[in-house]
Design an enzyme around this catalytic site. Structure first.
Site, short mmCIF file in Angstrom:
data_model
loop_
_atom_site.label_atom_id
_atom_site.label_comp_id
_atom_site.label_asym_id
_atom_site.label_seq_id
_atom_site.Cartn_x
_atom_site.Cartn_y
_atom_site.Cartn_z
N SER A 48 -1.79 6.39 -6.78
CA SER A 48 -0.35 6.22 -6.63
C SER A 48 0.32 6.64 -7.93
O SER A 48 -0.31 6.60 -8.99
CB SER A 48 -0.05 4.75 -6.34
N TYR A 61 -1.75 -4.27 -8.49
CA TYR A 61 -1.54 -2.96 -7.87
C TYR A 61 -1.56 -1.88 -8.94
O TYR A 61 -2.27 -0.87 -8.82
CB TYR A 61 -0.22 -2.93 -7.10
N LYS A 65 -4.50 0.98 -9.37
CA LYS A 65 -4.18 2.40 -9.20
C LYS A 65 -4.46 3.18 -10.47
O LYS A 65 -4.92 4.33 -10.42
CB LYS A 65 -2.73 2.57 -8.74
#
Length: 89
Positions: A48, A61, A65
């Protein structure tokens, strides 16, 4: 995976997101390594843009990532000798 409302600031939430977003990548990569080597195949990792900027409310998160980008680079270099291409998107 992502957990909103500061759920990733609790260890259980942090762990869950890292397990899904990062640990699963390594688990799949190692599971299929021999098949990829035999076929001179390619492994595609999905990350991401969060890997390149902060995500104030989602530390797991972001970390997962960012870790996916590092894992892609590391496996790419390590597995090149096996004829496996490792790329990230």
């Amino acid at each position: 995976a992502v957990i909103y409302r500061r759920g990733e600031f609790e260890m259980a939430g942090f762990r869950k997101v890292v397990e899904v977003n990062l640990m699963s990548l390594m688990a799949c990569a190692t599971r299929f390594h021999s098949m990829l080597r035999e076929s001179k195949g390619a492994l595609i990792m999905v990350s991401s843009t969060a890997a390149y900027h902060s995500t104030m409310g989602n530390p797991a998160y972001n970390a997962s990532k960012t870790g996916a980008v590092g894992l892609t680079r590391t496996l790419g270099e390590a597995w090149a000798e096996d004829g496996i291409r490792v790329n990230g998107i």
